[in-house]
Design a protein around this motif. Structure first.
Motif, PDB file in Angstrom:
ATOM      1  N   LEU A   1     -23.223  12.453  22.568  1.00 29.60           N
ATOM      2  CA  LEU A   1     -24.004  12.787  21.379  1.00 29.60           C
ATOM      3  C   LEU A   1     -25.492  12.889  21.701  1.00 29.60           C
ATOM      4  CD1 LEU A   1     -22.315  10.681  18.550  1.00 29.60           C
ATOM      5  CD2 LEU A   1     -22.232  13.154  18.893  1.00 29.60           C
ATOM      6  N   LEU A   2     -25.963  12.007  22.570  1.00 27.68           N
ATOM      7  CA  LEU A   2     -27.371  12.062  22.958  1.00 27.68           C
ATOM      8  C   LEU A   2     -27.654  13.331  23.755  1.00 27.68           C
ATOM      9  CD1 LEU A   2     -30.139  10.769  23.054  1.00 27.68           C
ATOM     10  CD2 LEU A   2     -29.439   9.541  25.105  1.00 27.68           C
TER      11      LEU A   2
ATOM     12  N   ALA B   1     -26.079  16.117  23.536  1.00 25.92           N
ATOM     13  CA  ALA B   1     -26.031  17.250  22.611  1.00 25.92           C
ATOM     14  C   ALA B   1     -27.326  17.355  21.816  1.00 25.92           C
ATOM     15  CB  ALA B   1     -24.836  17.103  21.666  1.00 25.92           C
ATOM     16  N   GLY B   2     -27.831  16.203  21.362  1.00 25.55           N
ATOM     17  CA  GLY B   2     -29.080  16.213  20.606  1.00 25.55           C
ATOM     18  C   GLY B   2     -30.257  16.668  21.439  1.00 25.55           C
ATOM     19  N   LEU B   3     -30.329  16.158  22.677  1.00 27.51           N
ATOM     20  CA  LEU B   3     -31.418  16.560  23.563  1.00 27.51           C
ATOM     21  C   LEU B   3     -31.341  18.043  23.893  1.00 27.51           C
ATOM     22  CD1 LEU B   3     -31.543  13.526  26.033  1.00 27.51           C
ATOM     23  CD2 LEU B   3     -33.317  14.191  24.409  1.00 27.51           C
ATOM     24  N   ARG B   4     -30.129  18.527  24.065  1.00 25.08           N
ATOM     25  CA  ARG B   4     -29.961  19.952  24.390  1.00 25.08           C
ATOM     26  C   ARG B   4     -30.496  20.832  23.261  1.00 25.08           C
ATOM     27  NH1 ARG B   4     -25.110  22.392  27.696  1.00 25.08           N
ATOM     28  NH2 ARG B   4     -25.872  24.527  27.910  1.00 25.08           N
ATOM     29  N   VAL B   5     -30.166  20.471  22.031  1.00 27.42           N
ATOM     30  CA  VAL B   5     -30.652  21.233  20.879  1.00 27.42           C
ATOM     31  C   VAL B   5     -32.171  21.227  20.836  1.00 27.42           C
ATOM     32  CG1 VAL B   5     -30.772  21.275  18.366  1.00 27.42           C
ATOM     33  CG2 VAL B   5     -28.575  20.911  19.492  1.00 27.42           C
ATOM     34  N   VAL B   6     -32.752  20.042  21.041  1.00 26.02           N
ATOM     35  CA  VAL B   6     -34.209  19.910  21.005  1.00 26.02           C
ATOM     36  C   VAL B   6     -34.860  20.735  22.108  1.00 26.02           C
ATOM     37  CG1 VAL B   6     -36.086  18.288  21.462  1.00 26.02           C
ATOM     38  CG2 VAL B   6     -34.266  17.662  19.866  1.00 26.02           C
TER      39      VAL B   6
ATOM     40  N   LYS C   1     -36.466   8.478  25.310  1.00 17.35           N
ATOM     41  CA  LYS C   1     -35.463   9.307  24.659  1.00 17.35           C
ATOM     42  C   LYS C   1     -35.842   9.672  23.224  1.00 17.35           C
ATOM     43  CE  LYS C   1     -31.634   7.548  27.449  1.00 17.35           C
ATOM     44  NZ  LYS C   1     -30.324   6.858  27.452  1.00 17.35           N
ATOM     45  N   ASP C   2     -36.714   8.873  22.607  1.00 25.65           N
ATOM     46  CA  ASP C   2     -37.104   9.165  21.233  1.00 25.65           C
ATOM     47  C   ASP C   2     -38.449   9.887  21.157  1.00 25.65           C
ATOM     48  OD1 ASP C   2     -38.799   7.139  21.978  1.00 25.65           O
ATOM     49  OD2 ASP C   2     -38.544   5.965  20.135  1.00 25.65           O
TER      50      ASP C   2
ATOM     51  N   PRO D   1     -39.942  16.098  19.911  1.00 28.20           N
ATOM     52  CA  PRO D   1     -39.372  17.288  20.544  1.00 28.20           C
ATOM     53  C   PRO D   1     -40.378  18.125  21.323  1.00 28.20           C
ATOM     54  CG  PRO D   1     -38.453  17.008  18.352  1.00 28.20           C
ATOM     55  CD  PRO D   1     -39.523  15.971  18.495  1.00 28.20           C
TER      56      PRO D   1
END
Length: 220
Positions: A20-21, A23-28, A112-113, A116
């Motif tokens: 999930l992380l 996937a989120g990073l990829r989108v960003v 990680k946070d 973006p």
């Protein structure tokens, strides 16, 4: 690494054991079209295979992964021919690992946070040859860095010429050699010589260490 065309996205490999992380990073990272995640890895072994297969321009690596962890992968990666610049992805409760990553010679430390835009800019800076340090990591690492006696003495800073101090300030800001040359009106080959001299005089192994040392001495 082969220089990318001006309008082509920076190709990266993203390694983290949390789908999930990733996937989120990829989108960003891919939102603006300036970065392309060409492969994902759930552990260090997959990371090394992906790097060899895809030859990315930047690698983002989590530290805690099963099997071959991030440190082991980074050590192995550093022995590869023409390895891509790598940045460690970490969290506040794992920042004790930053010192080890620094010894391995990574070019960046990112949380990680992070915002973006900051993550995207960090990847672009890494691809251009810069060093990236999240200010929050720097703030936590510097006291330990100084207390451990690993930073330079002010006398070492005095050994730098005026131009070398200017270059060090640019390094502390994360600029690549090309950007330093543009900012200071120097040829890139000349910048490389100044950077080498600065690292030698400060006893730094790489640009990230030099940036930390500079910030520890209030340079930049």
């Amino acid at each position: 690494m082969t220089a990318r065309p001006h309008d082509s996205p920076v190709r990266i490999v993203l390694a983290d054991d949390e789908p999930l992380l990733r996937a989120g990073l990829r989108v960003v990272l891919e939102a603006e079209g300036t970065v392309e995640v060409v492969a994902e890895a759930a552990d260090g072994a997959e990371l090394l295979e992906a790097v060899r297969r895809h030859r990315p321009q930047v690698v983002l690596v989590d530290v805690q992964m099963p099997g071959v962890d991030g440190f082991a992968a980074l050590r192995a990666l550093s022995k590869e021919p023409d390895p891509p610049p790598a940045a460690v992805l970490t969290t506040f409760d794992l920042d004790g690992y930053v010192s080890e990553a620094l010894r391995i010679g990574v070019q960046g430390f990112l949380l990680k946070d992070a915002e973006p835009a900051a993550l995207v800019r960090a990847v672009l800076d890494l691809a251009a040859g810069g060093a990236v340090l999240d200010p929050r990591i720097t703030a936590r690492l510097l006291p330990r860095f100084v207390a451990g006696g690993t930073g330079p003495a002010p006398a070492q800073l005095d050994e730098l010429t005026l131009r070398e101090r200017q270059v060090l300030t640019q390094i502390a800001s994360g600029h690549s050699n090309a950007a330093i040359g543009e900012n200071l009106g120097l040829a890139e080959a000349t910048v490389k010589k100044y950077v080498s001299a600065v690292l030698a005089k400060l006893g730094a192994q790489n640009r990230v260490q030099a940036a930390l040392l500079a910030q520890g001495l209030g340079v930049g």
